[in-house]
Motif scaffolding. Structure first.
Motif, PDB file in Angstrom:
ATOM      1  N   ASP A  21     -11.236  -9.137 -14.647  1.00 64.09           N
ATOM      2  CA  ASP A  21      -9.949  -9.417 -15.302  1.00 64.09           C
ATOM      3  C   ASP A  21      -9.347 -10.681 -14.716  1.00 64.09           C
ATOM      4  N   GLY A  22      -9.119 -11.679 -15.560  1.00 57.92           N
ATOM      5  CA  GLY A  22      -8.528 -12.930 -15.095  1.00 57.92           C
ATOM      6  C   GLY A  22      -7.024 -12.960 -15.180  1.00 57.92           C
ATOM      7  N   THR A  23      -6.415 -11.972 -15.862  1.00 55.30           N
ATOM      8  CA  THR A  23      -4.956 -11.970 -15.961  1.00 55.30           C
ATOM      9  C   THR A  23      -4.310 -11.341 -14.726  1.00 55.30           C
ATOM     10  N   ARG A  24      -4.970 -10.341 -14.178  1.00 53.10           N
ATOM     11  CA  ARG A  24      -4.576  -9.749 -12.902  1.00 53.10           C
ATOM     12  C   ARG A  24      -5.859  -9.611 -12.098  1.00 53.10           C
ATOM     13  N   THR A  25      -6.142 -10.587 -11.261  1.00 53.24           N
ATOM     14  CA  THR A  25      -7.404 -10.614 -10.539  1.00 53.24           C
ATOM     15  C   THR A  25      -7.478  -9.473  -9.532  1.00 53.24           C
ATOM     16  N   PRO A  26      -8.686  -9.052  -9.163  1.00 54.65           N
ATOM     17  CA  PRO A  26      -8.813  -7.994  -8.156  1.00 54.65           C
ATOM     18  C   PRO A  26      -8.044  -8.302  -6.870  1.00 54.65           C
ATOM     19  N   ASP A  27      -8.026  -9.549  -6.443  1.00 52.70           N
ATOM     20  CA  ASP A  27      -7.289  -9.894  -5.221  1.00 52.70           C
ATOM     21  C   ASP A  27      -5.791  -9.708  -5.415  1.00 52.70           C
ATOM     22  N   ALA A  28      -5.272 -10.107  -6.580  1.00 52.37           N
ATOM     23  CA  ALA A  28      -3.841  -9.940  -6.846  1.00 52.37           C
ATOM     24  C   ALA A  28      -3.466  -8.468  -6.917  1.00 52.37           C
ATOM     25  N   VAL A  29      -4.332  -7.674  -7.535  1.00 53.70           N
ATOM     26  CA  VAL A  29      -4.078  -6.235  -7.625  1.00 53.70           C
ATOM     27  C   VAL A  29      -4.083  -5.609  -6.241  1.00 53.70           C
ATOM     28  N   LYS A  30      -5.089  -5.975  -5.448  1.00 53.22           N
ATOM     29  CA  LYS A  30      -5.191  -5.408  -4.096  1.00 53.22           C
ATOM     30  C   LYS A  30      -3.975  -5.780  -3.246  1.00 53.22           C
ATOM     31  N   GLU A  31      -3.542  -7.027  -3.346  1.00 54.92           N
ATOM     32  CA  GLU A  31      -2.374  -7.460  -2.579  1.00 54.92           C
ATOM     33  C   GLU A  31      -1.128  -6.677  -2.979  1.00 54.92           C
ATOM     34  N   PHE A  32      -0.940  -6.471  -4.286  1.00 52.30           N
ATOM     35  CA  PHE A  32       0.213  -5.699  -4.738  1.00 52.30           C
ATOM     36  C   PHE A  32       0.155  -4.262  -4.221  1.00 52.30           C
ATOM     37  N   LEU A  33      -1.023  -3.637  -4.300  1.00 49.30           N
ATOM     38  CA  LEU A  33      -1.135  -2.237  -3.925  1.00 49.30           C
ATOM     39  C   LEU A  33      -0.963  -2.009  -2.429  1.00 49.30           C
ATOM     40  N   GLY A  40       8.122  -9.698 -17.874  1.00 50.22           N
ATOM     41  CA  GLY A  40       7.585  -8.482 -17.266  1.00 50.22           C
ATOM     42  C   GLY A  40       8.663  -7.530 -16.784  1.00 50.22           C
ATOM     43  N   ALA A  41       8.267  -6.631 -15.904  1.00 55.57           N
ATOM     44  CA  ALA A  41       9.203  -5.664 -15.335  1.00 55.57           C
ATOM     45  C   ALA A  41      10.087  -6.342 -14.298  1.00 55.57           C
ATOM     46  N   ALA A  42      11.318  -5.881 -14.189  1.00 59.77           N
ATOM     47  CA  ALA A  42      12.250  -6.423 -13.202  1.00 59.77           C
ATOM     48  C   ALA A  42      11.721  -6.202 -11.788  1.00 59.77           C
ATOM     49  N   GLU A  43      12.156  -7.058 -10.887  1.00 62.64           N
ATOM     50  CA  GLU A  43      11.623  -7.045  -9.515  1.00 62.64           C
ATOM     51  C   GLU A  43      11.843  -5.723  -8.813  1.00 62.64           C
ATOM     52  N   ASP A  44      12.947  -5.025  -9.130  1.00 63.34           N
ATOM     53  CA  ASP A  44      13.245  -3.782  -8.426  1.00 63.34           C
ATOM     54  C   ASP A  44      12.485  -2.584  -8.975  1.00 63.34           C
ATOM     55  N   VAL A  45      11.842  -2.733 -10.131  1.00 70.23           N
ATOM     56  CA  VAL A  45      11.249  -1.597 -10.831  1.00 70.23           C
ATOM     57  C   VAL A  45      10.157  -0.886 -10.031  1.00 70.23           C
ATOM     58  N   PRO A  46       9.142  -1.576  -9.498  1.00 69.12           N
ATOM     59  CA  PRO A  46       8.065  -0.839  -8.816  1.00 69.12           C
ATOM     60  C   PRO A  46       8.565   0.068  -7.690  1.00 69.12           C
ATOM     61  N   GLY A  47       9.564  -0.388  -6.965  1.00 69.97           N
ATOM     62  CA  GLY A  47      10.064   0.405  -5.847  1.00 69.97           C
ATOM     63  C   GLY A  47      10.849   1.633  -6.266  1.00 69.97           C
ATOM     64  N   LEU A  48      11.207   1.726  -7.547  1.00 74.26           N
ATOM     65  CA  LEU A  48      11.981   2.864  -8.041  1.00 74.26           C
ATOM     66  C   LEU A  48      11.111   3.956  -8.643  1.00 74.26           C
ATOM     67  N   VAL A  49       9.820   3.682  -8.804  1.00 71.05           N
ATOM     68  CA  VAL A  49       8.925   4.659  -9.429  1.00 71.05           C
ATOM     69  C   VAL A  49       8.616   5.786  -8.447  1.00 71.05           C
ATOM     70  N   THR A  50       8.873   7.014  -8.892  1.00 70.12           N
ATOM     71  CA  THR A  50       8.595   8.191  -8.058  1.00 70.12           C
ATOM     72  C   THR A  50       7.461   9.039  -8.627  1.00 70.12           C
ATOM     73  N   ALA A  51       7.095   8.821  -9.869  1.00 71.69           N
ATOM     74  CA  ALA A  51       6.029   9.604 -10.498  1.00 71.69           C
ATOM     75  C   ALA A  51       4.667   9.198  -9.937  1.00 71.69           C
ATOM     76  N   PRO A  52       3.693  10.101  -9.936  1.00 68.76           N
ATOM     77  CA  PRO A  52       2.328   9.726  -9.540  1.00 68.76           C
ATOM     78  C   PRO A  52       1.832   8.571 -10.403  1.00 68.76           C
ATOM     79  N   THR A  53       1.290   7.536  -9.758  1.00 64.39           N
ATOM     80  CA  THR A  53       0.939   6.306 -10.465  1.00 64.39           C
ATOM     81  C   THR A  53      -0.501   5.909 -10.188  1.00 64.39           C
ATOM     82  N   HIS A  78       2.255  -0.643  -2.032  1.00 60.22           N
ATOM     83  CA  HIS A  78       2.497   0.623  -2.739  1.00 60.22           C
ATOM     84  C   HIS A  78       1.349   1.582  -2.422  1.00 60.22           C
ATOM     85  N   PRO A  79       1.283   2.027  -1.167  1.00 58.78           N
ATOM     86  CA  PRO A  79       0.133   2.821  -0.721  1.00 58.78           C
ATOM     87  C   PRO A  79      -0.007   4.164  -1.422  1.00 58.78           C
TER      88      PRO A  79
END
Length: 254
Positions: free
Chosen positions: A192-204, A171-184, A207-208
């Motif tokens: 989705d069982g590959t990225r469950t809603p709980d996993a997505v929510k925890e990640f987001l 996947g993407a390197a660990e530092d990548v998400p924190g470097l994104v400045t574009a609207p996402t 990244h408010p």
């Protein structure tokens, strides 16, 4: 001229599975580029090293003349798109991640992928069918006439399937998400069982500023199962990024 939309497909997936979404985007007057990942269209160069970073650099260079663009990536394509947005911000007008957030797959998912597709030979049909069953958890498995579309990538040269699978696991390197400045924007399905809603929510939570649209009764292939909803979310996000609509009318947070 408005920035084009570039679609990047996932591991062992056909670029043509974007066609329903691409059609809606084109009807809205947008230019759409639907790209093949290395080895999925033209054969791999003999010395090509299939990594997310290498593919990101390749696409950033290839699209430099059209930059900035709106990157839209599904699954492995999302890892590549977010890496481009992080490493090559001048190429990026906006970023949309479909069916994924850039976190490592679970240990169970990694074990399954290596078991089914990590060997040197071509995977058998049962392995491919097992993956399709996992991806289409919304109950909308491909119709009979479309099944071959989704099985065909598993018949690519085993080296392509295996190397791109390893890139997907890394996947993407660990530092990548924190470097994104574009609207996402993140678009995921409730089943989705590959990225469950709980996993997505925890990640987001970390990244408010990233927006999220959750599509009901969709699995990992949210863009195929519900193309109109996916395309509408992409268009709202792009228009907001281009300053055509206020944030409160853009993508909803869950």
């Amino acid at each position: 001229m408005r920035a084009p939309i570039v679609l990047l497909h996932g591991w062992a997936c056909p670029a043509s599975y974007w066609n329903p979404v691409a059609g809606v985007l084109r009807e809205a007057g947008r230019q759409v580029l639907n790209l093949d990942l290395p080895g999925y269209g033209a054969p791999l160069e003999p010395d090509f090293e299939w990594t997310v970073e290498n593919v990101a650099a390749m696409f950033a260079l290839e699209l430099s003349a059209r930059s900035p663009v709106h990157w839209v990536g599904h699954s492995l394509g999302g890892s590549i798109a977010v890496t481009i947005a992080a490493r090559y911000p001048r190429t990026t007008a906006s970023l949309t991640l479909v069916g994924m957030v850039p976190v490592a797959p679970s240990a169970a998912a990694e074990e399954k992928l290596r078991r089914l597709f990590g060997g040197p030979g071509a995977p058998d049909e049962d392995a491919a069918e097992e993956m399709l069953a996992a991806w289409f958890r919304g109950g909308e498995e491909p119709l009979d006439e479309d099944r071959e579309r989704f099985l065909a990538p598993f018949r690519l040269p085993p080296a392509v399937v295996r190397q791109s699978m390893e890139a997907g696991i890394t996947g993407a390197a660990e530092d990548v998400p924190g470097l994104v400045t574009a609207p996402t924007l993140v678009v995921t399905g409730t089943r989705d069982g590959t990225r469950t809603p709980d996993a997505v929510k925890e990640f987001l939570l970390g990244h408010p500023d990233w927006q999220h649209e959750l599509v009901t009764d969709a699995g990992h292939m949210v863009h195929w199962e519900h193309p109109k909803a996916c395309a509408a979310a992409v268009l709202r996000h792009i228009r907001m990024a281009e300053g055509q609509m206020p944030p409160e009318l853009g993508a909803a947070r869950d």
